[in-house]
Motif scaffolding. Structure first.
Motif, PDB file in Angstrom:
ATOM      1  N   PRO A   1       3.706  -5.393  16.298  1.00 33.21           N
ATOM      2  CA  PRO A   1       4.892  -4.994  17.064  1.00 33.21           C
ATOM      3  C   PRO A   1       4.532  -4.666  18.509  1.00 33.21           C
ATOM      4  CG  PRO A   1       4.791  -3.830  14.965  1.00 33.21           C
ATOM      5  CD  PRO A   1       3.478  -4.535  15.130  1.00 33.21           C
ATOM      6  N   VAL A   2       5.365  -5.092  19.431  1.00 32.75           N
ATOM      7  CA  VAL A   2       5.169  -4.818  20.851  1.00 32.75           C
ATOM      8  C   VAL A   2       6.242  -3.832  21.290  1.00 32.75           C
ATOM      9  CG1 VAL A   2       5.164  -5.830  23.157  1.00 32.75           C
ATOM     10  CG2 VAL A   2       4.193  -7.105  21.251  1.00 32.75           C
ATOM     11  N   GLY A   3       5.832  -2.807  22.046  1.00 30.87           N
ATOM     12  CA  GLY A   3       6.768  -1.768  22.468  1.00 30.87           C
ATOM     13  C   GLY A   3       7.687  -2.227  23.574  1.00 30.87           C
ATOM     14  N   ALA A   4       8.539  -3.173  23.269  1.00 31.74           N
ATOM     15  CA  ALA A   4       9.411  -3.726  24.306  1.00 31.74           C
ATOM     16  C   ALA A   4      10.734  -4.156  23.705  1.00 31.74           C
ATOM     17  CB  ALA A   4       8.739  -4.913  24.987  1.00 31.74           C
TER      18      ALA A   4
ATOM     19  N   ARG B   1       6.961   0.029  30.423  1.00 26.53           N
ATOM     20  CA  ARG B   1       8.027  -0.095  29.444  1.00 26.53           C
ATOM     21  C   ARG B   1       7.661   0.634  28.158  1.00 26.53           C
ATOM     22  NH1 ARG B   1       5.864  -5.636  29.335  1.00 26.53           N
ATOM     23  NH2 ARG B   1       4.944  -6.041  27.280  1.00 26.53           N
ATOM     24  N   GLY B   2       8.685   1.024  27.443  1.00 27.35           N
ATOM     25  CA  GLY B   2       8.480   1.708  26.179  1.00 27.35           C
ATOM     26  C   GLY B   2       9.690   1.542  25.283  1.00 27.35           C
ATOM     27  N   LEU B   3       9.507   1.884  24.023  1.00 27.80           N
ATOM     28  CA  LEU B   3      10.548   1.705  23.013  1.00 27.80           C
ATOM     29  C   LEU B   3      10.448   2.866  22.036  1.00 27.80           C
ATOM     30  CD1 LEU B   3      12.611  -0.494  21.759  1.00 27.80           C
ATOM     31  CD2 LEU B   3      10.685  -1.054  20.267  1.00 27.80           C
ATOM     32  N   LEU B   4      11.586   3.462  21.709  1.00 27.08           N
ATOM     33  CA  LEU B   4      11.560   4.571  20.759  1.00 27.08           C
ATOM     34  C   LEU B   4      12.936   4.778  20.160  1.00 27.08           C
ATOM     35  CD1 LEU B   4      11.528   7.994  22.649  1.00 27.08           C
ATOM     36  CD2 LEU B   4      12.061   5.820  23.760  1.00 27.08           C
ATOM     37  N   LYS B   5      12.950   5.394  18.977  1.00 23.66           N
ATOM     38  CA  LYS B   5      14.216   5.827  18.397  1.00 23.66           C
ATOM     39  C   LYS B   5      14.605   7.108  19.112  1.00 23.66           C
ATOM     40  CE  LYS B   5      15.293   3.908  13.946  1.00 23.66           C
ATOM     41  NZ  LYS B   5      15.841   4.212  12.631  1.00 23.66           N
ATOM     42  N   TYR B   6      15.795   7.106  19.709  1.00 23.19           N
ATOM     43  CA  TYR B   6      16.152   8.249  20.543  1.00 23.19           C
ATOM     44  C   TYR B   6      17.661   8.300  20.718  1.00 23.19           C
ATOM     45  CZ  TYR B   6      15.597  11.655  24.339  1.00 23.19           C
ATOM     46  OH  TYR B   6      15.638  12.791  25.112  1.00 23.19           O
ATOM     47  N   SER B   7      18.204   9.491  20.629  1.00 22.07           N
ATOM     48  CA  SER B   7      19.632   9.660  20.883  1.00 22.07           C
ATOM     49  C   SER B   7      19.824  10.757  21.918  1.00 22.07           C
ATOM     50  CB  SER B   7      20.380  10.009  19.588  1.00 22.07           C
ATOM     51  OG  SER B   7      19.905  11.229  19.056  1.00 22.07           O
ATOM     52  N   HIS B   8      20.860  10.617  22.726  1.00 26.04           N
ATOM     53  CA  HIS B   8      21.157  11.578  23.789  1.00 26.04           C
ATOM     54  C   HIS B   8      22.629  11.421  24.135  1.00 26.04           C
ATOM     55  CE1 HIS B   8      21.063  13.570  27.712  1.00 26.04           C
ATOM     56  NE2 HIS B   8      19.896  14.078  27.378  1.00 26.04           N
TER      57      HIS B   8
ATOM     58  N   ASP C   1      19.873  -0.381  16.051  1.00 26.13           N
ATOM     59  CA  ASP C   1      19.215   0.415  15.010  1.00 26.13           C
ATOM     60  C   ASP C   1      18.705   1.758  15.533  1.00 26.13           C
ATOM     61  OD1 ASP C   1      18.492   0.824  12.366  1.00 26.13           O
ATOM     62  OD2 ASP C   1      16.470   0.004  12.638  1.00 26.13           O
ATOM     63  N   GLY C   2      19.372   2.316  16.544  1.00 26.98           N
ATOM     64  CA  GLY C   2      18.984   3.621  17.070  1.00 26.98           C
ATOM     65  C   GLY C   2      17.856   3.592  18.082  1.00 26.98           C
ATOM     66  N   TYR C   3      17.365   2.405  18.445  1.00 24.25           N
ATOM     67  CA  TYR C   3      16.252   2.291  19.390  1.00 24.25           C
ATOM     68  C   TYR C   3      16.760   2.164  20.826  1.00 24.25           C
ATOM     69  CZ  TYR C   3      12.713   1.649  15.758  1.00 24.25           C
ATOM     70  OH  TYR C   3      11.857   1.836  14.698  1.00 24.25           O
ATOM     71  N   ILE C   4      16.017   2.791  21.720  1.00 21.63           N
ATOM     72  CA  ILE C   4      16.250   2.656  23.154  1.00 21.63           C
ATOM     73  C   ILE C   4      15.024   2.003  23.777  1.00 21.63           C
ATOM     74  CG2 ILE C   4      16.436   3.929  25.336  1.00 21.63           C
ATOM     75  CD1 ILE C   4      19.040   3.826  23.886  1.00 21.63           C
ATOM     76  N   PHE C   5      15.270   0.963  24.550  1.00 19.52           N
ATOM     77  CA  PHE C   5      14.210   0.362  25.361  1.00 19.52           C
ATOM     78  C   PHE C   5      14.370   0.853  26.792  1.00 19.52           C
ATOM     79  CE2 PHE C   5      13.349  -3.083  28.474  1.00 19.52           C
ATOM     80  CZ  PHE C   5      11.962  -3.050  28.405  1.00 19.52           C
ATOM     81  N   TRP C   6      13.261   1.283  27.395  1.00 16.31           N
ATOM     82  CA  TRP C   6      13.306   1.652  28.809  1.00 16.31           C
ATOM     83  C   TRP C   6      12.263   0.848  29.578  1.00 16.31           C
ATOM     84  CZ3 TRP C   6       8.767   3.403  30.762  1.00 16.31           C
ATOM     85  CH2 TRP C   6       7.856   4.026  29.891  1.00 16.31           C
ATOM     86  N   GLY C   7      12.617   0.507  30.808  1.00 25.72           N
ATOM     87  CA  GLY C   7      11.693  -0.205  31.683  1.00 25.72           C
ATOM     88  C   GLY C   7      11.767   0.389  33.076  1.00 25.72           C
ATOM     89  N   ALA C   8      10.624   0.763  33.621  1.00 25.49           N
ATOM     90  CA  ALA C   8      10.555   1.368  34.955  1.00 25.49           C
ATOM     91  C   ALA C   8       9.761   0.443  35.876  1.00 25.49           C
ATOM     92  CB  ALA C   8       9.894   2.738  34.889  1.00 25.49           C
TER      93      ALA C   8
ATOM     94  N   PRO D   1      18.864  11.181  31.161  1.00 26.27           N
ATOM     95  CA  PRO D   1      17.800  11.528  30.215  1.00 26.27           C
ATOM     96  C   PRO D   1      16.459  10.850  30.488  1.00 26.27           C
ATOM     97  CG  PRO D   1      19.104   9.756  29.297  1.00 26.27           C
ATOM     98  CD  PRO D   1      19.675  10.032  30.669  1.00 26.27           C
ATOM     99  N   VAL D   2      16.218  10.396  31.729  1.00 27.21           N
ATOM    100  CA  VAL D   2      14.989   9.641  32.004  1.00 27.21           C
ATOM    101  C   VAL D   2      13.728  10.458  31.724  1.00 27.21           C
ATOM    102  CG1 VAL D   2      13.624   8.504  33.799  1.00 27.21           C
ATOM    103  CG2 VAL D   2      16.067   8.007  33.581  1.00 27.21           C
ATOM    104  N   PRO D   3      13.564  11.663  32.298  1.00 24.52           N
ATOM    105  CA  PRO D   3      12.324  12.411  32.028  1.00 24.52           C
ATOM    106  C   PRO D   3      12.138  12.711  30.541  1.00 24.52           C
ATOM    107  CG  PRO D   3      13.535  13.393  33.853  1.00 24.52           C
ATOM    108  CD  PRO D   3      14.448  12.402  33.213  1.00 24.52           C
ATOM    109  N   GLU D   4      13.242  13.023  29.858  1.00 25.03           N
ATOM    110  CA  GLU D   4      13.145  13.338  28.437  1.00 25.03           C
ATOM    111  C   GLU D   4      12.691  12.120  27.629  1.00 25.03           C
ATOM    112  OE1 GLU D   4      16.996  15.553  29.766  1.00 25.03           O
ATOM    113  OE2 GLU D   4      15.685  13.970  30.543  1.00 25.03           O
ATOM    114  N   ILE D   5      13.189  10.954  27.999  1.00 25.55           N
ATOM    115  CA  ILE D   5      12.812   9.732  27.274  1.00 25.55           C
ATOM    116  C   ILE D   5      11.340   9.409  27.489  1.00 25.55           C
ATOM    117  CG2 ILE D   5      13.115   7.217  27.277  1.00 25.55           C
ATOM    118  CD1 ILE D   5      16.101   7.681  27.607  1.00 25.55           C
ATOM    119  N   ILE D   6      10.883   9.502  28.726  1.00 24.73           N
ATOM    120  CA  ILE D   6       9.459   9.236  28.991  1.00 24.73           C
ATOM    121  C   ILE D   6       8.587  10.243  28.254  1.00 24.73           C
ATOM    122  CG2 ILE D   6       7.667   9.161  30.769  1.00 24.73           C
ATOM    123  CD1 ILE D   6       9.826   8.176  32.728  1.00 24.73           C
ATOM    124  N   GLU D   7       8.987  11.493  28.291  1.00 22.17           N
ATOM    125  CA  GLU D   7       8.213  12.543  27.617  1.00 22.17           C
ATOM    126  C   GLU D   7       8.145  12.301  26.118  1.00 22.17           C
ATOM    127  OE1 GLU D   7       5.618  15.052  27.540  1.00 22.17           O
ATOM    128  OE2 GLU D   7       6.676  15.377  29.446  1.00 22.17           O
ATOM    129  N   ALA D   8       9.244  11.802  25.549  1.00 24.04           N
ATOM    130  CA  ALA D   8       9.309  11.583  24.100  1.00 24.04           C
ATOM    131  C   ALA D   8       8.582  10.321  23.653  1.00 24.04           C
ATOM    132  CB  ALA D   8      10.768  11.511  23.659  1.00 24.04           C
TER     133      ALA D   8
END
Length: 392
Positions: free
Chosen positions: A46-49, A188-195, A220-227, A257-264
């Motif tokens: 799996p790739v975190g993207a 970039r990162g990928l995680l299950k996250y709600s906000h 499926d509850g996943y958020i992808f972020w790319g900076a 929720p950017v800092p919270e997502i990166i932190e998580a």
């Protein structure tokens, strides 16, 4: 053009087990061609993207195998809203996505690993050969011999280089050296996250010139972020902890929720990469070897066309190999169709990438969201049936 009773090749080696290579293998095998995939990795991890698939790419996949598109829609998120925000969190603009209504397919976001999993499952497992790093190939009038690390070889009728922006096949075929750095680093990162500020079926772009960050629901509850940010050099940050520390330093002042997502996000899955591309080629094919996807036309990710154009490549290549009178004619049709189209998409991707980081980027992005009809019509009205008719 006369349609032949059988394809012009029997056995094909696809170098690279990414999404372009897998989709191409499915397309070729649907035409009765014995296509095998050779991937350098020891497993398909799996790739975190996450990524977006546009109407043109979904149309190409549907022409290859309609059931795959249905599976992707179930596994991903059909995006309905694009939101543009300032670094402060103030909303600049919300735009409803109407691609389904206009073009017959939606803008679909999905985890990269889920897409790869669905494509791989559509193939017989024995035709995906892992731990096969291509080191060279030699060809003659009748065949191509591919050499892998450990002195493993395979002899085929055609080689398709689908091995990415640093393609070994491209270097042997074209020899144009390293890709070009575009002056931007990405994470970039990928995680299950709600906000409470994250809505389903939405993609949000936050502008903090010369930086941007994207938050995208991928299902499926996943958020992808790319900076992404402008950087003079393309040096990496070091360890996983160092990468995360740099991210928090550069993007930690962004609104929630950017800092919270990166932190998580687990530091070990954060991917740090320079943004690269290459100059367009005038030819992708020589003899019994051709290129596809990022190996042929790597582009800035600014308009999200990397995967979709690779699916177009795979579909068209399969059609030409199945219906052209000979291999030379098939590859001439492939080059003639794909190079012109992808050059235009590369150019637009490059422009969008540069403009998104200039002083008036907010105005540019707003205008792009409001009015981009002519280019989008050309891009998204891609018609696989019209492509297939070129070989008649």
């Amino acid at each position: 053009m006369r349609e032949t009773s059988k394809p012009v090749v029997k056995k094909v080696a696809i170098i690279g087990g990414g999404i372009g290579g897998l989709a191409t293998a499915i397309a070729l095998r649907k035409q009765g061609i014995d296509a095998h995939v050779y991937e350098k990795a020891r497993d398909l991890r799996p790739v975190g993207a996450g990524l977006s698939l546009n109407p043109n790419g979904l149309k190409a996949l549907e022409a290859i195998d309609p059931s795959i598109v249905e599976q992707l829609k179930q596994a991903g998120s059909i995006l309905k809203v694009i939101q543009l925000q300032k670094n402060s969190g103030d909303i600049i603009q919300k735009t409803k996505i109407t691609m389904m209504e206009k073009y017959g397919q939606p803008l679909l976001s999905i985890r990269w690993s889920k897409l790869q999993e669905i494509l791989a499952a559509a193939l017989p497992p024995e035709i995906i050969h892992l731990n096969h790093r291509c080191v060279s190939f030699t060809q003659n009038y009748n065949s191509v011999t591919v050499e892998f690390e450990g002195k493993k070889t395979v002899e085929v009728d055609l080689v398709v280089g689908a091995d990415g922006i640093k393609s070994a096949i491209r270097q042997k075929l074209i020899g144009d050296g390293e890709p070009r750095y575009l002056g931007r680093m990405s994470w970039r990162g990928l995680l299950k996250y709600s906000h409470e500020l994250l809505n389903p079926n939405q993609v949000t772009t936050m502008i903090a010139t010369p930086k941007t960050i994207l938050l995208m629901d991928v299902g499926d509850g996943y958020i992808f972020w790319g900076a992404t940010m402008l950087c003079v050099d393309d040096y990496g940050s070091g360890s996983a902890a160092d990468v995360k520390s740099r991210l928090l330093k550069e993007f930690g002042e962004c609104a929630s929720p950017v800092p919270e997502i990166i932190e998580a996000t687990d530091a070990e899955i954060i991917v740090e990469r320079p943004i690269l591309d290459r100059e367009p080629l005038s030819s992708w094919s020589k003899g019994r070897v051709t290129l596809l996807g990022d190996a042929a036309h790597p582009m800035s990710p600014s308009i999200g066309q990397g995967a979709s154009t690779a699916f177009e490549d795979g579909y068209e290549l399969s059609e030409y190999l199945a219906k052209a009178p000979n291999l030379e004619a098939a590859l001439a049709l492939y080059d003639g169709s794909r190079i012109e189209r992808t050059q235009m998409i590369q150019a637009r991707s490059g422009l969008a990438g540069r403009r998104a980081y200039e002083h008036d980027s907010e105005k540019y992005l707003q205008e792009t969201l409001r009015s981009n009809d002519e280019f989008e019509d050309w891009l998204y009205k891609y018609d696989p049936l019209a492509i297939a008719s070129r070989t008649q």
